[in-house]
Design an enzyme around this catalytic site. Structure first.
Site, mmCIF file in Angstrom:
data_model
loop_
_atom_site.group_PDB
_atom_site.id
_atom_site.type_symbol
_atom_site.label_atom_id
_atom_site.label_comp_id
_atom_site.label_asym_id
_atom_site.label_seq_id
_atom_site.Cartn_x
_atom_site.Cartn_y
_atom_site.Cartn_z
ATOM 1 N N CYS A 223 -8.881 20.023 2.975
ATOM 2 C CA CYS A 223 -8.330 20.562 4.224
ATOM 3 C C CYS A 223 -9.485 21.178 5.002
ATOM 4 C CB CYS A 223 -7.211 21.569 3.941
ATOM 5 S SG CYS A 223 -7.728 23.015 3.004
ATOM 6 N N CYS B 240 -4.196 31.802 12.657
ATOM 7 C CA CYS B 240 -4.679 31.273 13.935
ATOM 8 C C CYS B 240 -5.823 30.298 13.715
ATOM 9 C CB CYS B 240 -5.138 32.420 14.835
ATOM 10 S SG CYS B 240 -3.780 33.439 15.440
#
Length: 386
Positions: A344, A197
Site C-alpha cells: 500500500c 488524511c
C-alpha cells in the site's frame, strides 16, 4: 452553552495594543475587558498542520497573549496545499519553528512557546498544565483520546476539530460543564476502518473553515461571550455547503476517566490480526527489488485506492483496493499458483489485507514494509511521494 470567561483580564493594554486591536475594542461584546482577557490567556495548539495553521494565525492576530505549539514534525512539500502557516522556504524545517516565525510576523507581541516533542502519557499533563485552553487539530485517534483524557483529569476545556476530504467536524469539550470526547465517541473505530488524511486526502480550503471555527470558539471561551459548541457537534459539508449541529450529551453510563492509558494499544493502530499476519510475512522494498531482478514469479498487488495508484505505482503492480479484499469480492481473482506480494502506501493497509487473504487460504502471501513510499525513497527516487 453560555459559559463564564475562562481567564481574568490583564491589568491593561498598551497604546500599541489599543491601536492593533481597535476593531475588537469597538465591539461592545468584546471591548477593553474582552481584549484584556485575550491578552492574559494561554492557549496550546496540538499540531501546527492543516487545522493548527488557521487556529494559530487567527489567535495570534486576535491578541491571545501566549500561544503554545506541540509539534515534532518537519515541513514537507505535501503540507503546503493546506498548512498555510508554512511556506516553500520552510520545507525541511521544524514545523514548530516555522509556525513561530509566522506568528511573530503576524503579531510580534505574542509570547510563543514551543514543545517540540511527541505528545504522550508521560508529558501531556505537564505540558497541558501550563495553559488555560487546548485546541486539538490532530488527525489520529490515539492522540485525540490522549488529549481528551488529559483535559478531563486537569479540568480544562478544549476545542476539537476533525477534517477528511470535504467534511469537517467541530465541538467544545469540557467535562466539568458538559460532555467530553468519549461521550461522542466512546470507543475508537476498528483499525484501518477510517482512513487518515494522508490516505484519503483533504480539500485544502476545508482547513480554513474548520480551523476558523475552532479559533472562534477559543475566543468565545476566553472572553465569555456568545454560545459555545459545548454540548453540540457542528458538521460541515463543503461540497453541499451545509452546516448542521447535533446535540451531544454526557453518557450516564460512561466509564469515569481516572488516569492515562496506552492509547496506541487502545486505538489499535494496526489490528492484532494484522500484526500476527505480518509477523514472518513482511519483506522490505530491497527484497522486493531483488525478487524482481532475479525474475521470480509472483503477483504484486497494490491495495490502495485508484486515485492513489494514478499518482505513483510500483512497476508491475496490479490494483486491487483493500476494501475489495476485505469484503471477499476480489479473492476469487487472486492467483492460486504463485506467491502474492501486497503493498500500500506505507504498510498499514497491506497488513490488514494480508490478514484477510491468509485467512482465505493464501498462506504464502507477504506484504511490503513501507509500501510505495519506501520504494520511491529507496529504490526509484525519480518517483513522486504524496
Amino acid at each position: 452553552m453560555s459559559l463564564p470567561p475562562l481567564v481574568e483580564p490583564a491589568a491593561d493594554l498598551s497604546i500599541d495594543e489599543v491601536r492593533r486591536y481597535s476593531r475588537h475594542l469597538i465591539i461592545p461584546d468584546v471591548g477593553m475587558d474582552g481584549q484584556k482577557r485575550l491578552k492574559n490567556a494561554k492557549v496550546l495548539a496540538v499540531g501546527a498542520g492543516g487545522l493548527g495553521s488557521p487556529v494559530l494565525m487567527y489567535l495570534a492576530a486576535a491578541g491571545v497573549g501566549t500561544l503554545g505549539i506541540v509539534e515534532f514534525d518537519t515541513v514537507d512539500e505535501s503540507n503546503l496545499q493546506r498548512q498555510i502557516i508554512h511556506g516553500q522556504s520552510d520545507v525541511g524545517r521544524s514545523k514548530a519553528e516555522s509556525a513561530r516565525d509566522s506568528i511573530k510576523e503576524i503579531n510580534p507581541l505574542i509570547d510563543v512557546r514551543l514543545h517540540e516533542t511527541r505528545l504522550d502519557s508521560d508529558n501531556v499533563l505537564d505540558i497541558f498544565g501550563e495553559y488555560d485552553l487546548i485546541v486539538d487539530g490532530t488527525d489520529n485517534f490515539a492522540t485525540r483520546y490522549l488529549v481528551n483524557d488529559a483535559c478531563v483529569l486537569l479540568g480544562k476545556p478544549y476545542v476539537w476539530g476533525s477534517i477528511y476530504r470535504f467534511d469537517g467536524q467541530v465541538s467544545v469539550f469540557w467535562d466539568e460543564h458538559g460532555p467530553n470526547y468519549r461521550d461522542l465517541y466512546p470507543v475508537p473505530p476498528p483499525p484501518g476502518m477510517v482512513p487518515s488524511c494522508a490516505e484519503g486526502g483533504v480539500l485544502g480550503v476545508l482547513c480554513a473553515t474548520v480551523g476558523a471555527i475552532q479559533a472562534t470558539e477559543a475566543v468565545k471561551l476566553i472572553t465569555g461571550i456568545g454560545e459555545t459548541l459545548l454540548g453540540r457537534l457542528m458538521v460541515y459539508d463543503a461540497l453541499e455547503m451545509t452546516f448542521r449541529t447535533i446535540k451531544v450529551r454526557k453518557d450516564p453510563e460512561g466509564e469515569p476517566i481516572t488516569g492515562l492509558i496506552d492509547y496506541e494499544a487502545f486505538c489499535g493502530v494496526v489490528s492484532e490480526e494484522a500484526q500476527l499476519a505480518a509477523a514472518g510475512s513482511t519483506i522490505t522494498v530491497d527484497e522486493l527489488k531483488d525478487m524482481m531482478d532475479a525474475g521470480k514469479e509472483f503477483e504484486l498487488i497494490d491495495v490502495r485506492e485508484p486515485n492513489e495508484y494514478e499518482i505513483v505505482s510500483i512497476p508491475g503492480a496490479k490494483l486491487v483496493p483493500k476494501d475489495e479484499i476485505l469484503s471477499g469480492r476480489a479473492l476469487s481473482s487472486l492467483p492460486q499458483d504463485k506467491p502474492i506480494v501486497l503493498h500500500c502506501k506505507t504498510g498499514v493497509r497491506s497488513a490488514e489485507a494480508l490478514a484477510a487473504i491468509k485467512n482465505a487460504g493464501f498462506k504464502d502471501a507477504v506484504h511490503v514494509q513501507g509500501g510505495v513510499t519506501a520504494w520511491a525513497t529507496r529504490i526509484d527516487k525519480a518517483l513522486p511521494t504524496y
